[in-house]
Design a protein around this motif. Sequence first.
Motif, PDB file in Angstrom:
ATOM      1  N   GLU A 110     -44.422  35.851   8.490  1.00  0.00           N
ATOM      2  CA  GLU A 110     -43.060  34.707   9.036  1.00  0.00           C
ATOM      3  C   GLU A 110     -41.990  33.888   8.358  1.00  0.00           C
ATOM      4  O   GLU A 110     -40.968  33.277   9.203  1.00  0.00           O
ATOM      5  CB  GLU A 110     -44.581  33.079   9.801  1.00  0.00           C
ATOM      6  N   GLY A 111     -42.226  34.775   7.430  1.00  0.00           N
ATOM      7  CA  GLY A 111     -40.626  34.117   6.976  1.00  0.00           C
ATOM      8  C   GLY A 111     -40.654  33.266   5.989  1.00  0.00           C
ATOM      9  O   GLY A 111     -39.393  32.212   5.394  1.00  0.00           O
ATOM     10  N   LEU A 112     -42.038  32.036   5.630  1.00  0.00           N
ATOM     11  CA  LEU A 112     -42.224  31.136   5.108  1.00  0.00           C
ATOM     12  C   LEU A 112     -42.366  31.280   3.777  1.00  0.00           C
ATOM     13  O   LEU A 112     -43.291  31.780   3.039  1.00  0.00           O
ATOM     14  CB  LEU A 112     -43.380  30.716   5.488  1.00  0.00           C
ATOM     15  N   SER A 113     -42.074  30.592   2.514  1.00  0.00           N
ATOM     16  CA  SER A 113     -41.948  30.487   1.266  1.00  0.00           C
ATOM     17  C   SER A 113     -42.654  29.227   1.078  1.00  0.00           C
ATOM     18  O   SER A 113     -43.550  28.112   2.061  1.00  0.00           O
ATOM     19  CB  SER A 113     -40.454  29.778   0.305  1.00  0.00           C
ATOM     20  N   ALA A 114     -43.093  28.972  -0.367  1.00  0.00           N
ATOM     21  CA  ALA A 114     -44.005  28.200  -0.634  1.00  0.00           C
ATOM     22  C   ALA A 114     -43.892  26.842  -0.684  1.00  0.00           C
ATOM     23  O   ALA A 114     -44.303  26.021   0.026  1.00  0.00           O
ATOM     24  CB  ALA A 114     -44.161  28.304  -1.869  1.00  0.00           C
ATOM     25  N   LEU A 115     -42.404  26.656  -0.554  1.00  0.00           N
ATOM     26  CA  LEU A 115     -42.141  25.194  -0.290  1.00  0.00           C
ATOM     27  C   LEU A 115     -41.657  25.071   1.301  1.00  0.00           C
ATOM     28  O   LEU A 115     -42.301  23.743   1.154  1.00  0.00           O
ATOM     29  CB  LEU A 115     -40.239  25.766  -0.663  1.00  0.00           C
ATOM     30  N   HIS A 116     -41.750  26.082   1.789  1.00  0.00           N
ATOM     31  CA  HIS A 116     -42.220  25.544   3.231  1.00  0.00           C
ATOM     32  C   HIS A 116     -43.198  24.880   3.689  1.00  0.00           C
ATOM     33  O   HIS A 116     -43.900  23.697   4.617  1.00  0.00           O
ATOM     34  CB  HIS A 116     -41.722  26.628   4.176  1.00  0.00           C
ATOM     35  N   LEU A 117     -44.085  25.839   2.998  1.00  0.00           N
ATOM     36  CA  LEU A 117     -45.655  25.223   2.968  1.00  0.00           C
ATOM     37  C   LEU A 117     -46.105  24.229   2.697  1.00  0.00           C
ATOM     38  O   LEU A 117     -47.036  23.234   2.762  1.00  0.00           O
ATOM     39  CB  LEU A 117     -47.172  26.447   2.713  1.00  0.00           C
ATOM     40  N   ALA A 118     -45.667  23.952   1.683  1.00  0.00           N
ATOM     41  CA  ALA A 118     -45.716  23.060   0.643  1.00  0.00           C
ATOM     42  C   ALA A 118     -45.191  21.658   1.199  1.00  0.00           C
ATOM     43  O   ALA A 118     -46.183  20.755   1.239  1.00  0.00           O
ATOM     44  CB  ALA A 118     -45.806  22.623  -0.686  1.00  0.00           C
TER      45      ALA A 118
ATOM     46  N   GLU B 142     -42.842  20.640  -8.498  1.00  0.00           N
ATOM     47  CA  GLU B 142     -43.164  21.797  -9.271  1.00  0.00           C
ATOM     48  C   GLU B 142     -42.739  23.462  -8.465  1.00  0.00           C
ATOM     49  O   GLU B 142     -41.101  23.621  -9.603  1.00  0.00           O
ATOM     50  CB  GLU B 142     -44.582  22.755  -9.283  1.00  0.00           C
ATOM     51  N   LEU B 143     -42.277  23.087  -7.450  1.00  0.00           N
ATOM     52  CA  LEU B 143     -41.235  24.476  -7.133  1.00  0.00           C
ATOM     53  C   LEU B 143     -39.539  24.121  -7.073  1.00  0.00           C
ATOM     54  O   LEU B 143     -38.669  25.151  -7.539  1.00  0.00           O
ATOM     55  CB  LEU B 143     -41.302  25.042  -5.391  1.00  0.00           C
ATOM     56  N   LEU B 144     -39.663  22.997  -6.687  1.00  0.00           N
ATOM     57  CA  LEU B 144     -37.881  22.778  -8.047  1.00  0.00           C
ATOM     58  C   LEU B 144     -37.914  22.585  -8.531  1.00  0.00           C
ATOM     59  O   LEU B 144     -36.377  23.104  -8.747  1.00  0.00           O
ATOM     60  CB  LEU B 144     -37.452  21.329  -6.830  1.00  0.00           C
ATOM     61  N   GLN B 145     -38.007  22.641  -9.567  1.00  0.00           N
ATOM     62  CA  GLN B 145     -37.872  22.878 -10.529  1.00  0.00           C
ATOM     63  C   GLN B 145     -38.098  23.866 -11.157  1.00  0.00           C
ATOM     64  O   GLN B 145     -37.487  24.855 -12.195  1.00  0.00           O
ATOM     65  CB  GLN B 145     -38.855  21.423 -11.336  1.00  0.00           C
ATOM     66  N   TYR B 146     -39.380  24.769 -10.890  1.00  0.00           N
ATOM     67  CA  TYR B 146     -38.459  26.441 -11.278  1.00  0.00           C
ATOM     68  C   TYR B 146     -37.634  27.286 -10.620  1.00  0.00           C
ATOM     69  O   TYR B 146     -38.034  28.573 -10.422  1.00  0.00           O
ATOM     70  CB  TYR B 146     -39.927  26.599 -11.188  1.00  0.00           C
ATOM     71  N   ALA B 147     -36.947  26.955  -9.687  1.00  0.00           N
ATOM     72  CA  ALA B 147     -35.651  28.008  -8.692  1.00  0.00           C
ATOM     73  C   ALA B 147     -34.429  26.377  -9.033  1.00  0.00           C
ATOM     74  O   ALA B 147     -34.612  25.645  -9.073  1.00  0.00           O
ATOM     75  CB  ALA B 147     -36.200  28.484  -7.913  1.00  0.00           C
TER      76      ALA B 147
ATOM     77  N   HIS C 109     -52.397  22.816  -5.089  1.00  0.00           N
ATOM     78  CA  HIS C 109     -53.315  22.783  -6.290  1.00  0.00           C
ATOM     79  C   HIS C 109     -52.121  23.222  -7.024  1.00  0.00           C
ATOM     80  O   HIS C 109     -51.507  23.754  -7.784  1.00  0.00           O
ATOM     81  CB  HIS C 109     -53.853  24.111  -6.456  1.00  0.00           C
ATOM     82  N   SER C 110     -51.042  21.528  -7.317  1.00  0.00           N
ATOM     83  CA  SER C 110     -49.716  22.078  -8.373  1.00  0.00           C
ATOM     84  C   SER C 110     -50.190  22.522  -9.654  1.00  0.00           C
ATOM     85  O   SER C 110     -49.019  23.200 -10.325  1.00  0.00           O
ATOM     86  CB  SER C 110     -49.405  20.595  -8.461  1.00  0.00           C
ATOM     87  N   ASP C 111     -51.583  22.357 -10.076  1.00  0.00           N
ATOM     88  CA  ASP C 111     -51.481  23.080 -11.539  1.00  0.00           C
ATOM     89  C   ASP C 111     -51.409  24.373 -11.349  1.00  0.00           C
ATOM     90  O   ASP C 111     -50.679  25.116 -12.750  1.00  0.00           O
ATOM     91  CB  ASP C 111     -52.747  22.676 -12.249  1.00  0.00           C
ATOM     92  N   LEU C 112     -51.687  24.909 -10.684  1.00  0.00           N
ATOM     93  CA  LEU C 112     -51.694  26.731 -10.106  1.00  0.00           C
ATOM     94  C   LEU C 112     -50.209  26.758  -9.782  1.00  0.00           C
ATOM     95  O   LEU C 112     -49.907  27.615 -10.922  1.00  0.00           O
ATOM     96  CB  LEU C 112     -53.024  26.879  -9.556  1.00  0.00           C
ATOM     97  N   VAL C 113     -49.844  25.937  -9.034  1.00  0.00           N
ATOM     98  CA  VAL C 113     -48.163  26.449  -9.144  1.00  0.00           C
ATOM     99  C   VAL C 113     -47.709  26.412 -10.297  1.00  0.00           C
ATOM    100  O   VAL C 113     -46.911  27.553 -10.564  1.00  0.00           O
ATOM    101  CB  VAL C 113     -47.741  25.643  -7.942  1.00  0.00           C
ATOM    102  N   ARG C 114     -47.700  25.815 -10.883  1.00  0.00           N
ATOM    103  CA  ARG C 114     -46.956  25.796 -12.303  1.00  0.00           C
ATOM    104  C   ARG C 114     -47.275  26.926 -13.299  1.00  0.00           C
ATOM    105  O   ARG C 114     -46.437  27.510 -13.298  1.00  0.00           O
ATOM    106  CB  ARG C 114     -47.355  23.949 -13.215  1.00  0.00           C
TER     107      ARG C 114
END
Length: 201
Positions: free
Chosen positions: A72-80, A91-96, A51-56
């Motif tokens: 489990e030590g997983l970030s949202a980026l791991h899961l995506a 999206e994640l790479l833009q905001y962090a 859900h990229s709009d929600l992530v944004r």
Amino acid sequence: MDPRLEEAAYAGNLTLLRRLLQEDRLLLHRQAIAAAHLSDSPLHIAASLGHSDLVREILAVNPELAHGRNREGLSALHLAAAQGHLSVVNELLQYAAAANLCLATDNDGFMPAHAAALQGRLDVLTVLLDACRESSRAVTSQGDSILHLTVKSNSFETVQFLLNTAGENDELLNSGDAKGNTILHLAVARKQLQVGIPDPN
């Protein structure tokens, strides 16, 4: 987690998320504190489902959530990355801070690039390696490189891409995992004879 927030995350319901944030503008901040290292955050859920709009929207309210980890030590980026959701990864790479996020490891020493390689997500892996070149040389706690994981995933296209970007004398071609297996050993054991691994001699 607030059940309505959880519902918004699972459904990708941007309207509901915005309504909840109008009611309580600190909702995502409190959620991040309460759920730290215990469970999936709304960002984890939205990222894993693509859900990229929600992530944004979540990241616009609280970009620090990108660095949150579950038990489990997983970030949202791991899961995506594992699910192959390229738009969410972007999206994640833009905001962090991309380098910090790309180098984050889970409890097994997997970086997001490792998760993408294991699942054969070539488009995601390409973006992650562009954002953070050093992740291409990192190994998991089991000693697996991105090349090892790609061979294990039986993703011929991804193996070929990585071999084409590695030099013939690249140490990753000859490095062994925790059991001493090189990528050539793994390819032969798995009867992946179509993998064109350069002869180290």
